[in-house]
Design an enzyme around this catalytic site. Structure first.
Site, short mmCIF file in Angstrom:
data_model
loop_
_atom_site.label_atom_id
_atom_site.label_comp_id
_atom_site.label_asym_id
_atom_site.label_seq_id
_atom_site.Cartn_x
_atom_site.Cartn_y
_atom_site.Cartn_z
N ARG A 1 -2.29 0.54 10.68
CA ARG A 1 -3.51 0.98 11.37
C ARG A 1 -4.31 -0.10 12.06
NH1 ARG A 1 -6.06 4.18 6.57
NH2 ARG A 1 -5.06 2.40 5.56
N ARG B 1 -0.11 7.67 15.87
CA ARG B 1 -0.62 8.43 14.73
C ARG B 1 -1.54 9.57 15.17
NH1 ARG B 1 -2.14 10.99 11.19
NH2 ARG B 1 -2.94 10.41 9.13
N ASP C 1 6.71 5.08 3.41
CA ASP C 1 5.75 4.93 2.33
C ASP C 1 6.52 4.92 1.02
OD1 ASP C 1 2.68 4.98 1.81
OD2 ASP C 1 3.56 6.20 0.24
#
Ligand code: CP3
Length: 340
Positions: A28, A37, A73
């Site tokens: 981010r 995103r 993730d």
């Protein structure tokens, strides 16, 4: 063609300079990440190899990095076991695991059926990046996966997990064993697809006492590594807030030990001896300091490495507020540092 610097350094070979990469380098803090995103959910990005590839490549277009970590993730391999989850922004588990029956219901698929889009993205990433850049695979350590699975979401001290370990030790052992098998299979698939180094993230190592860590968490980490023995991949074990666990977390059979800013490199080196490769440990919040402060901190860290064996990194993931130029500052210092 010789192997990437990062891979040789991870193996403890003497190298021309210290390698550098950043945990959460695909994320981010980059506007181009936020752009992708804004059009897709996080899980959709993980499940679409082309998107995961794009986001993994973004930091390499801006920075001279020695490694490329695949975008995914730690929780996504659990989707293959039927675990329902969402991200808000951290993992949220629809039905947390609390009983022996819950653990027994967890099905661990074969190697070819775990994290399939991520494995495919690794294959594409190895094709796409310069051969000098190492492709880094990763997984969550069984304790850190269990922390989210049992607690149901992130927390400060994961007391539901700790209560589960004490109240249901048999179920806990079975859970850790299943998570180790899942992780071992998943990482084997990543290596077969082209990952040259793999990192296990034990982000929540610090929540357990040494005794409890030794009983539940450590055997599961060792089991994961034993499942990778025949692959000869470079193995990194990252354990956060682990000062009280040092003899345990440095005995997992990984070739690299990663740690955060709470410990000094000097302190860890004194405990592990001259040969173990270390990774870390700039405070990610330091990358939000003014340039002269960051430069001085990077130099101080480099001085403590004494030229290695060491892999330069942050001590935990980059924060969304990280200024882009800060990575240039750290990389510039690493690449120009001369050791005497
Ligand atoms: O390092 C990289 O660039 C690869 C990508 C990566 C992500 N998560 C992407 C991500 C990696 C290696 C992880 C590992 C991860 N995920 C860990 C271990 C490392 C650590 O930070 O301790 C843990 C504990 C998680 C669980 C998790 N996933 C949390 C707590 C969160 C939310 C808060 C946060 O730190 O971002 C996530 C979501 C997540 N994982 C995002 C990203 C880019 C943000 C999702 C978004 O864009 O909304």
């Amino acid at each position: 063609m010789s192997e990437p610097l990062l891979v040789r350094a991870a193996r403890g070979e003497s190298v021309e300079r210290l390698p550098v990469w950043f945990m959460r380098q695909a994320g981010r803090f980059l506007p181009e990440y936020r752009e992708v995103r804004s059009k897709h959910s996080f899980l959709e990005m993980c499940a679409t190899p082309e998107l995961a590839l794009e986001v993994s490549l973004q930091p390499l277009r801006r920075f001279e990095l020695d490694g490329s970590i695949i975008f995914s993730d730690i929780m996504t391999p659990l989707l293959a076991c039927g675990v329902e989850m969402d991200f808000a922004p951290g993992p949220v588990i629809a039905k947390p695991i609390r009983t022996m029956a819950d653990v027994q219901a967890l099905e661990i698929p074969d190697e070819g059926h775990i994290g399939v889009p991520t494995v495919q993205a690794i294959r594409m990433l190895r094709q796409a990046v310069d051969p000098k850049v190492a492709v880094i695979g990763f997984a969550g350590a069984p304790l850190t996966l269990a922390a989210y699975l049992v607690e149901g979401r992130g927390g400060k001290d994961f007391s539901a997990l700790r209560a589960f370990l004490y109240a249901e030790p048999e179920a806990a052992h079975l859970l850790f064993n299943k998570l180790a098998v899942l992780t071992g299979r998943y990482l084997r698939a990543q290596v077969a697809a082209g990952a040259q180094m793999v990192q296990l993230f034990d982000s929540w190592a610090g929540i357990l006492s040494a005794d409890t860590y030794r009983t539940f968490a450590l055997p599961a980490v060792k089991k994961v590594w034993s499942m990778l023995e025949s692959t000869h991949v470079s193995k990194v074990f990252f354990a956060q807030a682990s000062a009280h666990l040092l003899p345990l977390v440095t005995s997992t059979e990984a070739c690299v030990f990663g740690f955060d800013w709470r410990l000094s490199i000097d302190e860890v080196r004194a405990q592990v001896g001259p040969n173990m490769v270390l990774q870390g440990n700039l405070d990610p919040a330091m990358l939000r300091a003014p340039e002269p402060v960051l430069r001085a901190a990077t130099r101080a860290m480099l001085k403590q490495t004494r030229g290695g064996p060491h892999i330069v990194n942050v001590g935990h993931g980059l924060q969304p507020e990280t200024p882009i130029d800060s990575l240039h500052v750290v990389i510039d210092e690493v690449r120009s540092h001369v050791f005497f």
